[in-house]
Design a protein around this motif. Sequence first.
Motif: not given
Length: 68
Positions: A35-61
């Motif tokens: 949270l302090p550095n505004k970073k999320v590290v994700i370990e997953s077999e999902h594509s980067v596009d899928t992960l980015l789209t999912t994170l954008k569903k929060t309404g955050k940049d």
Amino acid sequence: MPKQEFFVDMTCEGCSGAVVRVLNKLGGVQYDIDLPNKKVVIESEHSVDTLLTTLKKTGKDAQYLGTK
């Protein structure tokens, strides 16, 4: 599994909670929220596009920073 690092414009616990909710709905992911550095590290077999789209569903940049 590859670890992908993302910037997410989180300013409070509520913001990080939104990230937790969308990632848990996606499933098949392990993640670490900095949270302090505004970073999320994700370990997953999902594509980067899928992960980015999912994170954008929060309404955050959200931006992909690269492989960790």
